[in-house]
Scaffold this active site. Structure first.
Site, PDB file in Angstrom:
ATOM      1  N   TYR A   1      85.978 -53.913  47.625  1.00  0.00           N
ATOM      2  CA  TYR A   1      85.681 -52.994  46.513  1.00  0.00           C
ATOM      3  C   TYR A   1      84.323 -52.313  46.674  1.00  0.00           C
ATOM      4  O   TYR A   1      83.741 -51.881  45.678  1.00  0.00           O
ATOM      5  CB  TYR A   1      85.740 -53.748  45.186  1.00  0.00           C
ATOM      6  CG  TYR A   1      87.160 -53.956  44.669  1.00  0.00           C
ATOM      7  CD1 TYR A   1      87.939 -52.865  44.271  1.00  0.00           C
ATOM      8  CD2 TYR A   1      87.711 -55.218  44.553  1.00  0.00           C
ATOM      9  CE1 TYR A   1      89.226 -53.039  43.781  1.00  0.00           C
ATOM     10  CE2 TYR A   1      89.004 -55.405  44.065  1.00  0.00           C
ATOM     11  CZ  TYR A   1      89.750 -54.304  43.679  1.00  0.00           C
ATOM     12  OH  TYR A   1      91.024 -54.465  43.192  1.00  0.00           O
TER      13      TYR A   1
ATOM     14  N   ASN B   1      94.241 -56.621  35.459  1.00  0.00           N
ATOM     15  CA  ASN B   1      95.352 -55.695  35.241  1.00  0.00           C
ATOM     16  C   ASN B   1      96.525 -55.926  36.204  1.00  0.00           C
ATOM     17  O   ASN B   1      97.286 -55.011  36.499  1.00  0.00           O
ATOM     18  CB  ASN B   1      94.845 -54.244  35.292  1.00  0.00           C
ATOM     19  CG  ASN B   1      94.200 -53.897  36.625  1.00  0.00           C
ATOM     20  OD1 ASN B   1      94.095 -54.746  37.506  1.00  0.00           O
ATOM     21  ND2 ASN B   1      93.760 -52.665  36.774  1.00  0.00           N
TER      22      ASN B   1
ATOM     23  N   GLU C   1      92.290 -49.538  53.478  1.00  0.00           N
ATOM     24  CA  GLU C   1      92.613 -50.823  52.823  1.00  0.00           C
ATOM     25  C   GLU C   1      93.578 -51.668  53.672  1.00  0.00           C
ATOM     26  O   GLU C   1      93.437 -52.892  53.740  1.00  0.00           O
ATOM     27  CB  GLU C   1      93.202 -50.565  51.435  1.00  0.00           C
ATOM     28  CG  GLU C   1      92.175 -50.022  50.454  1.00  0.00           C
ATOM     29  CD  GLU C   1      92.696 -49.866  49.034  1.00  0.00           C
ATOM     30  OE1 GLU C   1      91.875 -49.641  48.141  1.00  0.00           O
ATOM     31  OE2 GLU C   1      93.923 -49.965  48.817  1.00  0.00           O
TER      32      GLU C   1
ATOM     33  N   HIS D   1      97.013 -54.018  42.152  1.00  0.00           N
ATOM     34  CA  HIS D   1      96.172 -52.965  42.737  1.00  0.00           C
ATOM     35  C   HIS D   1      97.029 -52.119  43.660  1.00  0.00           C
ATOM     36  O   HIS D   1      97.960 -52.629  44.289  1.00  0.00           O
ATOM     37  CB  HIS D   1      95.024 -53.589  43.554  1.00  0.00           C
ATOM     38  CG  HIS D   1      94.319 -52.589  44.421  1.00  0.00           C
ATOM     39  ND1 HIS D   1      93.330 -51.760  43.956  1.00  0.00           N
ATOM     40  CD2 HIS D   1      94.517 -52.236  45.732  1.00  0.00           C
ATOM     41  CE1 HIS D   1      92.925 -50.958  44.932  1.00  0.00           C
ATOM     42  NE2 HIS D   1      93.629 -51.235  46.019  1.00  0.00           N
TER      43      HIS D   1
ATOM     44  N   LYS E   1      97.119 -59.490  41.779  1.00  0.00           N
ATOM     45  CA  LYS E   1      95.770 -60.028  41.524  1.00  0.00           C
ATOM     46  C   LYS E   1      95.828 -61.477  41.001  1.00  0.00           C
ATOM     47  O   LYS E   1      96.890 -61.957  40.573  1.00  0.00           O
ATOM     48  CB  LYS E   1      95.053 -59.118  40.528  1.00  0.00           C
ATOM     49  CG  LYS E   1      94.772 -57.727  41.092  1.00  0.00           C
ATOM     50  CD  LYS E   1      93.928 -56.904  40.121  1.00  0.00           C
ATOM     51  CE  LYS E   1      93.591 -55.542  40.707  1.00  0.00           C
ATOM     52  NZ  LYS E   1      92.676 -54.786  39.826  1.00  0.00           N
TER      53      LYS E   1
ATOM     54  N   PHE F   1      80.941 -52.732  36.498  1.00  0.00           N
ATOM     55  CA  PHE F   1      81.919 -53.837  36.536  1.00  0.00           C
ATOM     56  C   PHE F   1      82.043 -54.497  37.913  1.00  0.00           C
ATOM     57  O   PHE F   1      82.858 -55.393  38.093  1.00  0.00           O
ATOM     58  CB  PHE F   1      83.292 -53.354  36.056  1.00  0.00           C
ATOM     59  CG  PHE F   1      83.849 -52.150  36.796  1.00  0.00           C
ATOM     60  CD1 PHE F   1      84.479 -52.287  38.031  1.00  0.00           C
ATOM     61  CD2 PHE F   1      83.757 -50.875  36.246  1.00  0.00           C
ATOM     62  CE1 PHE F   1      84.993 -51.195  38.708  1.00  0.00           C
ATOM     63  CE2 PHE F   1      84.265 -49.761  36.920  1.00  0.00           C
ATOM     64  CZ  PHE F   1      84.888 -49.927  38.150  1.00  0.00           C
TER      65      PHE F   1
HETATM   66  P1  CMP Z   1      92.060 -51.483  40.834  1.00  0.00           P
HETATM   67  O1  CMP Z   1      93.227 -50.588  40.896  1.00  0.00           O
HETATM   68  O2  CMP Z   1      92.087 -52.749  41.613  1.00  0.00           O
HETATM   69  O3  CMP Z   1      90.753 -50.654  41.276  1.00  0.00           O
HETATM   70  C1  CMP Z   1      89.444 -50.996  40.866  1.00  0.00           C
HETATM   71  C2  CMP Z   1      89.461 -52.028  39.800  1.00  0.00           C
HETATM   72  O4  CMP Z   1      88.279 -52.110  39.026  1.00  0.00           O
HETATM   73  C3  CMP Z   1      90.535 -51.711  38.768  1.00  0.00           C
HETATM   74  O5  CMP Z   1      91.800 -51.878  39.310  1.00  0.00           O
HETATM   75  C4  CMP Z   1      90.164 -52.649  37.651  1.00  0.00           C
HETATM   76  O6  CMP Z   1      90.604 -53.974  37.897  1.00  0.00           O
HETATM   77  C5  CMP Z   1      88.645 -52.603  37.746  1.00  0.00           C
HETATM   78  N1  CMP Z   1      88.071 -51.689  36.741  1.00  0.00           N
HETATM   79  C6  CMP Z   1      88.182 -50.352  36.691  1.00  0.00           C
HETATM   80  N2  CMP Z   1      87.506 -49.853  35.627  1.00  0.00           N
HETATM   81  C7  CMP Z   1      86.943 -50.916  35.016  1.00  0.00           C
HETATM   82  C8  CMP Z   1      86.135 -51.069  33.854  1.00  0.00           C
HETATM   83  N3  CMP Z   1      85.757 -50.004  33.130  1.00  0.00           N
HETATM   84  N4  CMP Z   1      85.757 -52.302  33.522  1.00  0.00           N
HETATM   85  C9  CMP Z   1      86.135 -53.365  34.263  1.00  0.00           C
HETATM   86  N5  CMP Z   1      86.904 -53.291  35.380  1.00  0.00           N
HETATM   87  C10 CMP Z   1      87.315 -52.079  35.733  1.00  0.00           C
END
Ligand code: CMP
Length: 143
Positions: free
Chosen positions: A60, A123, A137, A126, A20, A68
Site C-alpha cells: 500500500y 471492506n 500488484e 481489494h 482481506k 489511514f
Molecule cells: P482498497 O481497495 O484495498 O484500497 C486502499 C484501502 O484503503 C481501501 O480499500 C480501504 O480499505 C482503505 N481506505 C480507503 N479510504 C480510507 C479511509 N478514508 N479510511 C480508512 N481506510 C481507508
C-alpha cells in the site's frame, strides 16, 4: 492497448484480488470465491498469506501519506488473506463492480462490500484500479 487491435476485439485482462483479513476471519472466503466463479472469472493464481507489517506497507506504499496508512497496514497484517489473480474480459472494472464502493455504507446492494464489509477500512476485498496497477500488484505477489 495495441493500436492495431481489431475493433470489437475482446480485452482479456488480469487483475489482483484480495480477500482481506476481516472476511477470512468471518469465514467468508468460500462465499467470495464462489461469487468470483459465478461471475465467470478464471482464477489463474490463488494463495493464502499472512503479510508482515513491512509487506503490507510495501503493497500500500501509494497511500503512505494518507491518514489511514498506519491503521490500514496494521489491519492488512493482522491475519490471513487470500490473494488471487483473476482473468477475464475487462477483469479490472468487472471485479471492481462486483466489490462495490470502497465504503460499504455507499456500496450497492448485491456487491461484496455491501454484503460483507463493516467499515471503509475493513471492506472485505481489494482489487486493482487500472492496468498498470494490476501489473504492479500481480508482480508484487507473483514475482
Ligand atoms: P482498497 O481497495 O484495498 O484500497 C486502499 C484501502 O484503503 C481501501 O480499500 C480501504 O480499505 C482503505 N481506505 C480507503 N479510504 C480510507 C479511509 N478514508 N479510511 C480508512 N481506510 C481507508
Amino acid at each position: 492497448m495495441d493500436e492495431f487491435m481489431p475493433r470489437g476485439a475482446i480485452m482479456v485482462e488480469k487483475t489482483l484480488a484480495i480477500i482481506k483479513p476481516d472476511a477470512v476471519k468471518k469465514k467468508l472466503a468460500g462465499k467470495i470465491i464462489q461469487r468470483i466463479e459465478d461471475e465467470d472469472f478464471k482464477i489463474s493464481g490463488l494463495k493464502m498469506l499472512h503479510l508482515t507489517r513491512e509487506e503490507a506497507e510495501g503493497f500500500y506504499i501509494i497511500h503512505k501519506d494518507k491518514h489511514f496508512y498506519n491503521s490500514l497496514t496494521d489491519f492488512m497484517s493482522s491475519g490471513e488473506i487470500v490473494i488471487m489473480v483473476l482473468e477475464g474480459e475487462n477483469a479490472i472494472s468487472h471485479w471492481r463492480k462486483v466489490m462495490g464502493a470502497t465504503d460499504p455504507a455507499l456500496a450497492e446492494p448485491g456487491t461484496l462490500r455491501h454484503a460483507f464489509g463493516s467499515s471503509i477500512e475493513q471492506n472485505s476485498t481489494h482489487g486493482s484500479d487500472s492496468p498498470s496497477t494490476a501489473e504492479w500488484e500481480i508482480d508484487y505477489f507473483y514475482k
